[in-house]
Design a protein around this motif. Structure first.
Motif, PDB file in Angstrom:
ATOM      1  N   MET A   1       0.844  -1.215   0.000  1.00 20.63           N
ATOM      2  CA  MET A   1       0.000   0.000   0.000  1.00 20.63           C
ATOM      3  C   MET A   1       0.876   1.261   0.000  1.00 20.63           C
ATOM      4  O   MET A   1       1.850   1.324   0.731  1.00 20.63           O
ATOM      5  CB  MET A   1      -0.878  -0.017   1.248  1.00 20.63           C
ATOM      6  N   PRO A   2       0.539   2.273  -0.831  1.00 21.06           N
ATOM      7  CA  PRO A   2       1.333   3.508  -0.826  1.00 21.06           C
ATOM      8  C   PRO A   2       1.294   4.197   0.532  1.00 21.06           C
ATOM      9  O   PRO A   2       0.317   4.045   1.278  1.00 21.06           O
ATOM     10  CB  PRO A   2       0.680   4.380  -1.899  1.00 21.06           C
ATOM     11  N   GLN A   3       2.343   4.947   0.807  1.00 19.78           N
ATOM     12  CA  GLN A   3       2.404   5.645   2.092  1.00 19.78           C
ATOM     13  C   GLN A   3       2.794   7.110   1.890  1.00 19.78           C
ATOM     14  O   GLN A   3       3.313   7.479   0.826  1.00 19.78           O
ATOM     15  CB  GLN A   3       3.442   4.970   2.995  1.00 19.78           C
ATOM     16  N   ILE A   4       2.540   7.923   2.897  1.00 22.95           N
ATOM     17  CA  ILE A   4       3.040   9.297   2.916  1.00 22.95           C
ATOM     18  C   ILE A   4       3.613   9.557   4.313  1.00 22.95           C
ATOM     19  O   ILE A   4       3.360   8.789   5.243  1.00 22.95           O
ATOM     20  CB  ILE A   4       1.946  10.346   2.596  1.00 22.95           C
ATOM     21  N   VAL A   5       4.389  10.630   4.422  1.00 21.71           N
ATOM     22  CA  VAL A   5       4.945  10.991   5.724  1.00 21.71           C
ATOM     23  C   VAL A   5       4.169  12.186   6.265  1.00 21.71           C
ATOM     24  O   VAL A   5       3.956  13.176   5.561  1.00 21.71           O
ATOM     25  CB  VAL A   5       6.440  11.355   5.608  1.00 21.71           C
TER      26      VAL A   5
END
Ligand code: HEM
Ligand code: SF4
Lengths: 100, 551
Positions: A1-5
């Protein structure tokens, strides 16, 4: 799954998201979406440097879905952080309404 | 009126200066978050989901107009125009910026207020009934005793490193409006047969993940022995309280594990050893502190007011407000008025900056310059002539503050929950708003009668759900908000911890479930005078269970 910070801005406390070029933005759609684990770890490490530099606090990697330029965190908690409280309040016009 | 004395003034100014310096160093990057965190927590500053949150103490929930106006000003200038009154008789600001905190603290200090949360494992701010000094059923104003305990405990080195935080509440009346049975120590002011003041002492209550009710250890401790007796309890707790496990460290666990009789014996033995010693309260010290809380001089008036009665007869809405939101005052011709911060569909406990100004103005003009914050997240004008109630109500009404629901089903307590709180599992406020919309019809609410709904977004129980007649606890079930329903809780002298009625409900079902419980009560109550709690105690959970889950 894509992630962000994500993190909170040190001085204002605002919820912020790390962009692809290493800046911090209040708009979740401006976040740099990290497609793989290596990219996520590199971005996270870079974000921790900003904690050291007293720019942000409480850094975290969160799961998102990203399509058509819209980034939507998976967890309700993170959606609330991104889009604002879901409470009904007319006199808080500057809080973006929550969209699931 | 509570005044903080020279000791506090010097301390607060020193603290503001110190914390301002820490904030500048943090902003300049000279201090890490790990170094800074304990300092900010000590000053009531938390980092929540969206922003920082500043918690400002309101000792005994007592404020004057100038202080209330200042709270409003801070909301307007440094926040988004509102503040949130909490069950702990505090106000929380949900959106202040770190760089503004020194200015906010300085503004608070100007009106003798502060955000010093006596946090940590010490004796926390002592709480008292919000009708203190006004209620007709009161034996004596409990606040002087709360203040004596505060002053004594805050300079006591031995009590700065307790096994866990420690909370004391004092009620001035047998009818308990301060929830003393869910505090580590609960004190009830009473008189003995000779007419002397003393305290009934209860020990070992608490909420959180292991809710327990306090048990009586002494039915009458004379006034002069108050500190000696509390000291004896603290010694026993310090000696035997568990330090190995944070979840087992509260005194409630000690009471549970040792047994009340053995604990009582230990406390009495300690008390016998120190009784009559240095901790004996001198009468002039009590008098000095009592003077801080001296009630306003209220001119004698007839017990009824013709103007008030005429206004009630002329206006149905006012009549309802008068029925629901007034509380009997000890002086004839006066009343205590609850300003509900629970507009139907709104956010429990929220007030806008303008509303705070309005309340300040009303307090100064009609209310002898006193406002109280109740643990039910409402405001109170404790001293009001009946003659003035209609004028006050008219202003409240213009400002969205005249909701007639004190103690009724829409007078809901809700913690900030997942909309604001970093520890939350589920949302609280939107559930409160939806329940309140569903049940908010004024006639329906009054027909239902006294019924408290209390909602917490996690097991820390900030929303007091354990002692709600209907309690709602938000839990996280695989990423989905679920709500557990408890019935039959009560925070007063008939205190009880609510019982879980069955499997939880999701966010879409919870409002229906609450309505089902309410409708079931309406159907089975013996008469309109039988309250929800009384009916529940008579019939038990079975009929509710059946209505909720089928046979
Ligand atoms: C939003 C930030 C908040 C945080 C992080 C927070 C955190 C906590 C925690 C961790 C506890 C449990 C302590 C223990 O049982 O040992 C607690 C208890 C409590 N909180 Fe909060 N709280 C918050 C807001 C509030 C608010 C807004 C209220 C009032 C509406 C409140 C009222 C209480 C009360 C009354 C208790 C005591 C329960 C007991 O008797 O054990 N809190 N809080
Ligand atoms: S009960 Fe839980 S969710 Fe609610 S305010 Fe307390 S810690 Fe936060």
């Amino acid at each position: 799954m894509p992630q962000i910070v994500t993190a909170n801005d040190l001085i204002s406390g605002d919820v912020v998201f790390r962009t692809a070029d290493g800046a911090w933005a209040r708009d979740v759609n401006a976040a740099g979406v990290l497609a793989d684990k290596a990219g996520a770890e590199a971005a996270h490490a870079a974000a921790l440097a900003d904690v050291k530099a007293a720019v942000v606090v409480d850094v975290a990697l969160i799961d998102v879905t990203a399509a058509d330029g819209k980034v939507v965190p998976v967890k309700l908690r993170e959606r609330i952080r991104a889009f604002g409280p879901t409470v009904k309040a007319d006199y808080r016009a500057d809080l973006k309404p929550y969209v699931a | 009126m509570y005044r903080y004395d020279e000791f506090d003034a010097a301390f607060v100014h020193e603290r503001v200066a110190q914390f301002s310096d820490q904030v500048s160093r943090r902003v300049a990057g000279e201090m890490t978050e790990e170094e800074f965190r304990p300092h900010r927590l000590m000053n009531g500053l938390y980092l929540q989901l969206h922003a920082y949150m500043l918690r400002v103490a309101i000792p005994y929930g007592t404020l004057n107009g100038r202080q209330m106006r200042r709270l409003g000003r801070i909301a307007r200038v440094y926040d988004k125009g509102f503040g949130h009154f909490t069950t702990r008789q505090n106000i929380q600001y949900n959106w202040p910026a770190l760089k503004d905190i020194p200015a906010i603290l300085a503004e608070l200090a100007e009106v003798e207020m502060h955000a010093i949360q006596t946090s940590g494992n010490c004796i926390r701010n002592v709480t008292a009934d919000h009708f203190s000094g006004a209620a007709r059923d009161e034996v004596a104003d409990p606040r002087p005793y709360a203040e004596i305990l505060r002053q004594w405990s805050s300079i006591h080195p031995e009590f700065s490193f307790l096994p866990r935080k420690f909370k004391i509440a004092v009620s001035g009346a047998a009818h308990d409006r301060a929830a003393i049975r869910v505090h580590d120590i609960g004190l009830e002011v009473r008189r003995n047969e000779a007419g002397e003041i003393g305290f009934r002492v209860l020990v070992g209550g608490g909420q959180g993940r292991t809710p327990m009710l306090a048990r009586e250890v002494n039915a009458f401790v004379p006034e002069k022995d108050l500190l000696a007796y509390v000291d004896a309890i603290m010694r026993v707790y310090n000696l035997y309280g568990r330090r190995d496990n944070k979840y087992k460290a509260r005194i409630k666990i000690l009471v549970h594990e040792t047994g009340i009789d053995e604990l009582k014996r230990q406390i009495e033995a300690e008390f016998a050893a120190i009784k009559g010693g240095v901790l004996t309260l001198p009468a002039d010290e009590v008098a000095r502190i009592e003077a801080y809380f001296a009630p306003p001089v209220l001119a004698e008036k007839p017990a009824t007011s013709a103007a008030f009665e005429a206004a009630r007869a002329a206006d149905r809405d006012f009549d309802r407000f008068a029925r629901v939101n007034l509380h009997p005052h000890k002086v004839p011709g006066y009343t205590s008025l609850t300003i509900s911060l629970k507009p139907v569909g709104g956010i429990p406990g929220d007030a806008s900056a303008d509303q705070m100004d309005v309340v300040a103005e009303l307090a100064e003009r009609y209310g002898f310059d006193e406002v109280r914050v109740s643990h039910e997240q409402n405001l109170v004008l404790p001293h009001l002539a009946l003659d003035d109630v209609h004028a006050v109500w008219s202003v409240l009404k213009e400002n969205g503050l005249a909701t007639a629901n004190a103690g009724l089903v829409t007078d809901i307590i809700a913690c900030p929950g997942l909309d604001y709180c970093a520890l939350a599992n589920a949302r609280s406020i939107p559930v409160a708003s939806r329940i309140s919309e569903r049940l908010g019809d004024p006639d329906r609410q009054e027909a239902i009668g006294p019924l408290s709904i209390k909602i917490s977004g996690c097991i820390n129980a900030c929303g007091h759900h354990h002692v709600g007649h209907i309690g709602i606890l938000g839990v996280d079930k695989k990423g989905v908000e679920m709500y557990q329903l408890t019935l039959g809780g009560s925070p007063d002298e008939t205190a009880a911890i609510g019982e879980i009625v069955g499997p939880g409900f999701d966010s879409d079902q919870i409002v229906d479930a609450v309505e089902t419980v309410v409708d079931t009560y309406m159907r089975l109550r013996a008469s309109p005078d039988e309250t929800f709690l009384a009916a529940y105690r008579r019939v038990g959970e079975a009929p509710f269970k059946e209505a909720l889950y089928g046979a």
